[in-house]
Design a protein around this motif. Structure first.
Motif, PDB file in Angstrom:
ATOM      1  N   SER A 293       0.840  -1.085   0.031  1.00 56.11           N
ATOM      2  CA  SER A 293       0.080  -0.117  -0.106  1.00 56.11           C
ATOM      3  C   SER A 293       0.791   1.091  -0.018  1.00 56.11           C
ATOM      4  CB  SER A 293      -0.803  -0.065   1.272  1.00 56.11           C
ATOM      5  OG  SER A 293      -0.101  -0.163   2.421  1.00 56.11           O
ATOM      6  N   ALA A 294       0.424   2.282  -0.719  1.00 57.35           N
ATOM      7  CA  ALA A 294       1.392   3.390  -0.921  1.00 57.35           C
ATOM      8  C   ALA A 294       1.611   4.121   0.444  1.00 57.35           C
ATOM      9  CB  ALA A 294       0.785   4.216  -1.868  1.00 57.35           C
ATOM     10  N   VAL A 295       2.749   4.471   0.934  1.00 58.74           N
ATOM     11  CA  VAL A 295       3.113   5.220   1.898  1.00 58.74           C
ATOM     12  C   VAL A 295       4.132   6.030   1.505  1.00 58.74           C
ATOM     13  CG1 VAL A 295       3.967   5.323   4.522  1.00 58.74           C
ATOM     14  CG2 VAL A 295       2.306   3.535   3.601  1.00 58.74           C
ATOM     15  N   VAL A 296       4.122   7.512   1.672  1.00 54.97           N
ATOM     16  CA  VAL A 296       5.337   8.211   1.146  1.00 54.97           C
ATOM     17  C   VAL A 296       5.580   9.381   2.010  1.00 54.97           C
ATOM     18  CG1 VAL A 296       5.995   9.596  -0.809  1.00 54.97           C
ATOM     19  CG2 VAL A 296       4.383   7.888  -1.148  1.00 54.97           C
ATOM     20  N   GLY A 307       7.103   3.274   0.986  1.00 52.82           N
ATOM     21  CA  GLY A 307       6.663   1.937   1.388  1.00 52.82           C
ATOM     22  C   GLY A 307       5.320   1.706   0.899  1.00 52.82           C
ATOM     23  N   ALA A 308       4.837   0.847   1.400  1.00 53.36           N
ATOM     24  CA  ALA A 308       4.908  -0.374   2.433  1.00 53.36           C
ATOM     25  C   ALA A 308       4.519  -1.512   2.262  1.00 53.36           C
ATOM     26  CB  ALA A 308       4.223   0.059   4.044  1.00 53.36           C
ATOM     27  N   SER A 309       5.404  -2.548   2.358  1.00 49.79           N
ATOM     28  CA  SER A 309       5.061  -3.790   1.893  1.00 49.79           C
ATOM     29  C   SER A 309       5.110  -4.714   3.253  1.00 49.79           C
ATOM     30  CB  SER A 309       6.151  -4.509   0.837  1.00 49.79           C
ATOM     31  OG  SER A 309       7.277  -4.642   1.457  1.00 49.79           O
ATOM     32  N   ARG A 310       4.339  -5.954   3.440  1.00 49.45           N
ATOM     33  CA  ARG A 310       4.230  -6.945   4.220  1.00 49.45           C
ATOM     34  C   ARG A 310       4.035  -8.190   3.593  1.00 49.45           C
ATOM     35  NH1 ARG A 310       2.737  -2.435   7.062  1.00 49.45           N
ATOM     36  NH2 ARG A 310       2.972  -2.291   9.228  1.00 49.45           N
ATOM     37  N   GLU A 311       4.946  -9.053   4.210  1.00 45.36           N
ATOM     38  CA  GLU A 311       4.854 -10.621   3.673  1.00 45.36           C
ATOM     39  C   GLU A 311       5.682 -11.498   5.017  1.00 45.36           C
ATOM     40  OE1 GLU A 311       6.786 -11.574   0.103  1.00 45.36           O
ATOM     41  OE2 GLU A 311       8.303  -9.918   0.198  1.00 45.36           O
ATOM     42  N   ARG A 312       5.018 -12.487   5.076  1.00 39.27           N
ATOM     43  CA  ARG A 312       5.695 -13.516   6.135  1.00 39.27           C
ATOM     44  C   ARG A 312       6.426 -14.369   5.325  1.00 39.27           C
ATOM     45  NH1 ARG A 312       1.023 -13.663   8.904  1.00 39.27           N
ATOM     46  NH2 ARG A 312       0.873 -16.007   9.086  1.00 39.27           N
ATOM     47  N   VAL A 313       7.653 -14.453   5.176  1.00 43.26           N
ATOM     48  CA  VAL A 313       8.641 -15.339   4.391  1.00 43.26           C
ATOM     49  C   VAL A 313       9.593 -15.758   5.142  1.00 43.26           C
ATOM     50  CG1 VAL A 313       7.777 -14.562   2.030  1.00 43.26           C
ATOM     51  CG2 VAL A 313       9.887 -13.490   3.350  1.00 43.26           C
ATOM     52  N   GLY A 314       9.544 -15.813   6.588  1.00 49.87           N
ATOM     53  CA  GLY A 314      10.526 -16.192   7.501  1.00 49.87           C
ATOM     54  C   GLY A 314      11.478 -15.162   7.239  1.00 49.87           C
ATOM     55  N   PHE A 315      13.013 -15.467   7.725  1.00 48.82           N
ATOM     56  CA  PHE A 315      14.051 -14.550   7.737  1.00 48.82           C
ATOM     57  C   PHE A 315      14.616 -14.549   6.342  1.00 48.82           C
ATOM     58  CE2 PHE A 315      13.768 -15.152  12.192  1.00 48.82           C
ATOM     59  CZ  PHE A 315      13.648 -13.707  12.745  1.00 48.82           C
TER      60      PHE A 315
END
Length: 418
Positions: A293-296, A307-315
């Motif tokens: 989602s756009a964050v500036v 930003g911003a991005s989010r994802e759960r992919v471990g480390f």
């Protein structure tokens, strides 16, 4: 005088507080600290600072450098705008007051706020359509009842606040209390203040175990030494679950990866932290899949953070070009003036995700002597000072000014099998 300064001038004796016990161990010495803080990010730094000021002797240990984890990859958000009414917003309001008070504290010929590049520029949340605007309006009304300043801005007036904003917006809300800070500077200066109050900071010293005695946690074992202590505070960010497991307790914190783009330095273009209302839903989402989602926002140095991005992919630290493209495209839709601006770098970090989106705070009844200050996900910078205040109050036997029950460490169920 500010809320922060007046509160922190309360006198404290150097007695052993109710929740801190000297270790019953042959390795204990007269110099064993009252508290070992595991983690030298913004939360650990804030806790070390406030605990030291409260009269506790403190040692901070970290497996890497200061701010080498989540804090060093943060944007520096101190936000109320993205918080739903509830325990997290209560904590955010407390912390926001603390940040404003600490900003005015004289330090080395300047003020703390100037040294850490604290900007009280406010936030602007915008909606692209009527449905999103209606949801934002409902949220703002609920926030205002709790003390959040949220000012409605019609679509045709948004460019009075952000001249370069796209015209393809239905309306929005301005949040004057939102702030931005340089997170690495903030953590470093908080640790400087903790050291001046007597704290010790040990970096590049991973914790490999917890000391136990008489049925309680009595310190930490690092790769270099044993450190007996009255209590241990787990402020290890995205790695806090691993520290908890050393005590045989479950704290289900998982890394949630995010990327940030940084533009070339520009003349002042963006006045607030600006983001689409969709960002609030993304923050609250339980999905492990990629969300953007756009964050500036601009910085004092002239660069623009995207930003911003989010994802759960471990480390997984791999750079994802598709994610970076999505972030860039979202920023250009929000601010068309950025279309021909150069991106000079991208960085990523791991937010300490908790399944119920609340941090884990306070003493752990499953492992006496172990306390937690972790699981803030992407809000740790903004919530750090309020967290430190509550944790310090708990450690010194004072009634915390916000009920810690919603944040209790044992709310997730069984212990880790031995």
């Amino acid at each position: 005088m500010s809320h922060y300064n007046s509160a922190s001038k309360r006198s404290h004796s150097r007695r052993r507080p109710d929740e801190v016990h000297m270790p019953d161990s042959a390795t204990a010495t007269a110099t064993a600290p009252d508290l070992v803080v595991v983690g030298a990010g913004i939360v650990g730094a804030a806790c070390a600072h406030q605990a030291s000021r409260a009269g506790l002797s403190v040692t901070v240990v970290d497996s890497g450098p200061i701010t080498g984890g989540t804090t060093g990859a943060g944007e520096g958000n101190i936000l109320l705008s993205d918080k739903e009414p509830g325990p997290e917003l209560d904590l955010a309001l407390l912390s926001n007051r603390q940040w404003r008070g600490l900003a005015e504290m004289p330090l080395d010929g300047s003020t703390f706020g100037r040294l850490v590049e604290l900007e009280t520029k406010g936030g602007l949340v915008v909606a692209t359509g009527p449905a999103a605007l209606a949801g934002l309006t409902r949220l703002a009304a609920r926030q205002r009842r709790l003390g959040v300043e949220a000012v409605a801005v019609p679509g045709d007036r948004l460019r009075e606040f952000e001249p370069h904003l796209t015209e393809d917006v239905a309306g929005g809300y301005r949040y004057p209390q939102d702030m931005q800070v340089q997170p690495m500077l903030a953590a470093a200066h908080l640790l400087r203040l903790a050291r001046r109050a007597g704290a010790t900071v040990l970096t590049h010293e991973p914790v490999t175990g917890l000391l136990r005695g008489a049925g309680r946690v009595t310190g930490v074992r690092t790769v270099r030494r044993d450190i007996p202590a009255g209590a241990v505070l787990n402020a290890a960010g995205s790695w806090a679950g691993e520290i908890a497991a050393l005590a045989g307790v479950r704290v289900p914190i998982a890394p949630r990866r995010g990327f940030v783009l940084v533009t070339e330095p520009l003349p002042p273009l963006i006045r607030h932290k600006v983001y689409l209302a969709d960002y609030i839903a993304d923050v609250a989402s339980d999905s492990a899949a990629l969300q953007t989602s756009a964050v500036v926002e601009g910085t004092g140095a002239g660069t623009v953070l995207i930003g911003a991005s989010r994802e759960r992919v471990g480390f997984d630290r791999a750079i994802s070009l598709p994610v970076l493209r999505q972030l860039a495209a979202g920023a250009v839709r929000l601010f068309p003036v950025l279309r021909d601006v150069a991106v000079i770098r991208a960085y990523r970090g791991f937010r300490p995700y908790c399944p119920d989106h609340l941090p884990v705070l306070g003493p752990d009844p499953r492992a006496p002597g172990l306390h937690h200050a972790c699981g803030h996900e992407g809000a740790g910078i903004g919530l750090s000072l309020g967290t430190a205040r509550l944790v310090t109050q708990s450690l010194t036997g004072e009634p915390p000014e916000i009920d810690l029950h919603p944040f209790r460490p044992d709310r997730f169920g069984p212990e880790v099998p031995q």
